[in-house]
Design an enzyme around this catalytic site. Structure first.
Site, mmCIF file in Angstrom:
data_model
loop_
_atom_site.group_PDB
_atom_site.id
_atom_site.type_symbol
_atom_site.label_atom_id
_atom_site.label_comp_id
_atom_site.label_asym_id
_atom_site.label_seq_id
_atom_site.Cartn_x
_atom_site.Cartn_y
_atom_site.Cartn_z
ATOM 1 N N HIS A 183 0.864 -1.180 0.000
ATOM 2 C CA HIS A 183 0.000 0.000 0.000
ATOM 3 C C HIS A 183 0.906 1.237 0.000
ATOM 4 O O HIS A 183 2.014 1.186 0.532
ATOM 5 C CB HIS A 183 -0.838 -0.055 1.276
ATOM 6 C CG HIS A 183 -1.881 1.001 1.427
ATOM 7 N ND1 HIS A 183 -1.595 2.276 1.865
ATOM 8 C CD2 HIS A 183 -3.219 0.980 1.222
ATOM 9 C CE1 HIS A 183 -2.714 2.981 1.916
ATOM 10 N NE2 HIS A 183 -3.711 2.220 1.525
ATOM 11 N N LYS A 212 -10.428 -0.652 10.595
ATOM 12 C CA LYS A 212 -10.582 -1.855 9.773
ATOM 13 C C LYS A 212 -10.851 -3.069 10.655
ATOM 14 O O LYS A 212 -10.860 -4.205 10.199
ATOM 15 C CB LYS A 212 -9.312 -2.081 8.946
ATOM 16 C CG LYS A 212 -9.048 -0.961 7.934
ATOM 17 C CD LYS A 212 -7.871 -1.305 7.062
ATOM 18 C CE LYS A 212 -7.303 -0.120 6.319
ATOM 19 N NZ LYS A 212 -8.137 0.364 5.226
ATOM 20 N N ASP A 236 3.028 -4.336 8.131
ATOM 21 C CA ASP A 236 1.835 -3.529 7.950
ATOM 22 C C ASP A 236 0.643 -4.467 8.119
ATOM 23 O O ASP A 236 0.323 -5.251 7.235
ATOM 24 C CB ASP A 236 1.869 -2.904 6.544
ATOM 25 C CG ASP A 236 0.547 -2.280 6.140
ATOM 26 O OD1 ASP A 236 -0.449 -2.435 6.873
ATOM 27 O OD2 ASP A 236 0.507 -1.642 5.077
ATOM 28 N N CYS A 296 -4.887 2.496 -3.493
ATOM 29 C CA CYS A 296 -3.623 3.024 -2.939
ATOM 30 C C CYS A 296 -2.493 2.027 -3.115
ATOM 31 O O CYS A 296 -1.617 1.890 -2.248
ATOM 32 C CB CYS A 296 -3.772 3.397 -1.464
ATOM 33 S SG CYS A 296 -4.955 4.698 -1.199
ATOM 34 N N GLN A 333 -4.660 -4.714 7.076
ATOM 35 C CA GLN A 333 -5.714 -5.618 6.606
ATOM 36 C C GLN A 333 -5.782 -6.896 7.437
ATOM 37 O O GLN A 333 -6.814 -7.547 7.492
ATOM 38 C CB GLN A 333 -5.489 -5.990 5.136
ATOM 39 C CG GLN A 333 -5.683 -4.842 4.175
ATOM 40 C CD GLN A 333 -7.096 -4.293 4.183
ATOM 41 O OE1 GLN A 333 -8.055 -4.969 4.549
ATOM 42 N NE2 GLN A 333 -7.248 -3.050 3.784
#
Ligand code: 7TS
Length: 417
Positions: free
Chosen positions: A134, A237, A211, A375, A214
């Protein structure tokens, strides 16, 4: 980790906890459609438990944290620090001092790039990312690269949308100072083998940042088992509020990092000549934090634990498998991203229809998806598409909503035929 078989979710009971789902959209003249919310990778909806916790905080306990001597401030502080402890437990960190509240994943990564990066990355050093990232796990490293003269190295992906692990290994060297990788790709749904990637990074003496934007609501995350040095996530999220998230960092690494923002709460003593910085985690939390958001985040984690991430994951995998099967049978549809290990995300294109038009047509049918580059422009470039349509699943989605998606796609195809 609980190794027992995941339990079936009572999806109707779960949906009752999300009033926002029970609506029709574009309902002027009673022509509306029931909402099928399939844009969960952008942000999830919030259960009543989270909305109520935020509301109750403002109605009963609102005060600033860490400073007041009065009852409300004590309550606010206890609730805010209680939320930090919930984050610690949720990701299996050793100490709540290792949990820094931030605005979200983007801010978490920028914090590491600014504080750890400026202190540790020198000219000629390398930062290794992957072709799946991302923008928020690309741009902060480009900024650091340009500031210190480092090099940004990208591990390529294959046509299925998986990181080429041979290339990843080959690109690691003693020059690599940091490996920054997504746990779960937002554009394709690929689950990266982060445990292995972290261990390979450590073999060459690099640190590893994950990261987890998600992943955190879809996969079991245990930062100690992963041996991640940094792990970033966004509450919004994970059924929590916007504007709040967390950065996990190993204590011994955070201890060596200079602060990145200066102001109140991050100091222990200030004169005009010098400032002594506060202990962890406050050293990285300058200014009044998003107190209500952190409390809502804590309740979102309670909710996730009550429903069970493993149960949610199993439910989403059934939906993804069903959607993938229908997608494969749909004329003119191409799935973008067919990794062997995927979760909760179906990205695709439809021949003859621009993804943005598709998004608009689906919206008129009540089906909310995301259309765009997500993104992740380099991922789009790799697949040679300007954009994709993306359906992404959460605990409250149903098979009927997948059917609604394909019925709407049928309409789109007829319109453009
Ligand atoms: N990393 C990944 C893998 C993401 O999916 C996102 C947001 C971020 C970082 C940034 O998170 P933020 O909470 O700081 O914005 N992804 C998306 C998306 O896929 N659609 O909207 C936002």
């Amino acid at each position: 980790m609980n190794e027992s078989r995941p339990a079936m979710l009572d999806v109707q009971a779960i949906r009752a906890e999300f009033p926002v789902l029970a609506q029709r959209v574009h309902d002027a003249g009673g022509q509306g459609r029931p909402l099928a919310y399939l844009d969960n990778a952008a942000t999830t909806q919030k259960p009543l438990a989270v909305v109520d916790a935020v509301r109750d905080f403002y109605l009963r306990d609102n005060a600033n944290v860490h400073r007041g001597v009065h009852a409300l401030s004590e309550r606010a502080t206890a609730a805010y620090e209680g939320a930090r402890e919930k984050v610690r437990a949720f990701i299996g960190a050793e100490s709540a001092r290792e949990i820094i509240f931030v605005r979200g994943t983007t801010e978490a990564i920028n914090l590491v790039a600014a504080a750890w990066g400026r202190a540790n990355v020198r000219e000629g050093d390398e930062i290794l990312i992957t072709g799946l990232e991302h923008h928020s796990n690309i741009v902060p490293w480009q900024m650091l690269r340009d500031a210190v003269g480092a090099k940004l190295v990208v591990a390529p992906i294959n046509r299925r949308g998986e990181v080429d692990m041979e290339a990843f290994e080959r690109l690691l060297s003693p020059r690599t100072k940091l490996v920054a990788i997504s746990h779960l790709s937002n554009a394709l749904g690929t689950i990266n083998p982060v445990e292995r990637m972290i261990s390979l990074a450590h073999e060459v003496g690099a640190l590893a940042l994950v990261d987890g934007a998600q992943a955190a609501a879809h996969l079991d995350v245990d930062v100690r088992r992963l041996d991640a040095d940094f792990y970033a996530m966004s509450a919004h999220k994970m059924y929590g509020p916007t504007g709040i998230g967390a950065l996990y960092g190993k204590r011994e690494i955070l201890e060596t990092m200079p602060p990145w923002q200066g102001g109140g709460d991050m100091i222990s003593m200030v004169t005009f000549d010098e400032t002594r910085y506060n202990e962890l985690p406050y050293r990285f939390e300058a200014g009044t934090p998003h107190i209500a958001g952190a409390i809502g985040f804590g309740h979102a984690l309670d909710w996730l634990e009550r429903v069970g991430v493993a149960n949610i994951a199993a439910h989403e995998t059934r939906l993804l498998d069903y959607a993938t099967e229908r997608a494969r049978a749909f004329p003119g549809l191409t799935i973008i991203g067919e990794a062997a290990h995927k979760a909760s995300i179906l990205s695709f294109t439809l021949e003859g229809v621009h993804p943005h038009d598709l998004g608009t047509i689906l919206d008129r049918e009540g089906v909310a998806i995301r259309a765009g580059h997500h993104c992740a422009m380099p991922v789009m470039d790799f697949f040679g598409v300007p954009a994709t349509a993306r359906a992404s699943f959460a605990a409250y989605n149903t098979r009927e909503e997948v059917d609604a998606l394909f019925a709407a796609l049928e309409k789109a195809r007829e319109l453009f035929a």
